[in-house]
Motif scaffolding. Structure first.
Motif, PDB file in Angstrom:
ATOM      1  N   TYR A  64       0.592  -1.310   0.062  1.00 25.53           N
ATOM      2  CA  TYR A  64      -0.015  -0.050   0.061  1.00 25.53           C
ATOM      3  C   TYR A  64       0.707   1.232   0.127  1.00 25.53           C
ATOM      4  CZ  TYR A  64      -3.268  -3.505   1.589  1.00 25.53           C
ATOM      5  OH  TYR A  64      -4.101  -4.720   1.371  1.00 25.53           O
ATOM      6  N   GLU A 100      -2.436  -1.543   8.743  1.00 26.23           N
ATOM      7  CA  GLU A 100      -3.398  -3.008   8.971  1.00 26.23           C
ATOM      8  C   GLU A 100      -2.656  -3.604  10.108  1.00 26.23           C
ATOM      9  OE1 GLU A 100      -3.302  -5.277   5.389  1.00 26.23           O
ATOM     10  OE2 GLU A 100      -0.954  -5.379   5.227  1.00 26.23           O
ATOM     11  N   SER A 107      -6.611  -2.444   4.079  1.00 25.38           N
ATOM     12  CA  SER A 107      -7.051  -3.623   3.763  1.00 25.38           C
ATOM     13  C   SER A 107      -8.343  -3.965   4.268  1.00 25.38           C
ATOM     14  CB  SER A 107      -6.473  -4.779   3.983  1.00 25.38           C
ATOM     15  OG  SER A 107      -6.063  -4.828   5.260  1.00 25.38           O
TER      16      SER A 107
END
Length: 188
Positions: free
Chosen positions: A45, A110, A147
């Motif tokens: 990401y 995340e 996510s």
């Protein structure tokens, strides 16, 4: 700043004779603390997070912007650069002592493994304890997760659910950002 409504009102009250009204300019009073996960699973990401960082850092809407990075979870130290170089270390306790509770806090990351937030650093304070300290100090705190909740369940989904229960979590998307910003701006 030129006050159009005030000028019209005052001009009307003054029998049509122009009376210009000025307002004091708005002051940026919003202070933001951005904490971003860097490295490991977040590498996927990195481009999205880089765009978020650039948008936030180029914005002139904040009185103050503080950005720090961590890996996997917030522990006893954070970093001033995303490469997490040892020379850029800042004690997490410094943030909690020096940045007032008026800061709006955005955590981006995340957390897929419970060992990350249960892991104790040298000071024996676990990641979940550090996260709890932030949640207790900063009433305006949101978590942006790049996510989705893992659909296969297991520890990954359990960790996601634990964090979502304790923090206002939003997807790192346009809709998620809009919802998170609305949440940050609401008085508690």
């Amino acid at each position: 700043e030129f006050d159009i409504d005030g000028t019209i009102r005052e001009t009307c009250d003054n029998a049509g004779k122009l009376k210009v009204v000025y307002d004091r300019p708005r002051k940026n009073t919003v202070k933001v603390l951005l904490l971003m996960d860097s490295g490991g699973s977040m590498d996927y990401y990195s481009r999205l997070c880089s765009m978020l960082f650039q948008a936030v850092s180029k914005s002139s809407h904040f009185k103050d912007l503080q950005v720090f990075y961590f890996h996997n979870c917030i522990y006893s130290k954070v970093y001033t650069d995303p490469q997490l170089r040892p020379k850029s270390v800042i004690p997490t306790e410094w943030i909690l002592k020096n940045l007032s509770s008026e800061y709006k806090v955005i955590i981006v990351g995340e957390l897929l493994d419970p060992s990350y937030y249960n892991y104790g650093a040298r000071d024996n304070i676990t990641g979940i304890e550090w996260l709890t300290r932030f949640r207790e100090k900063y009433p305006h705190l949101v978590w942006l997760n790049p996510s989705e909740r893992p659909y296969w369940g297991g520890w990954w989904a359990k960790t996601y659910d634990i964090i979502r229960k304790d923090f206002d979590m939003y997807d790192l998307s346009i809709d998620g950002l809009n919802a998170a910003l609305k949440k940050l701006m609401v008085n508690r």
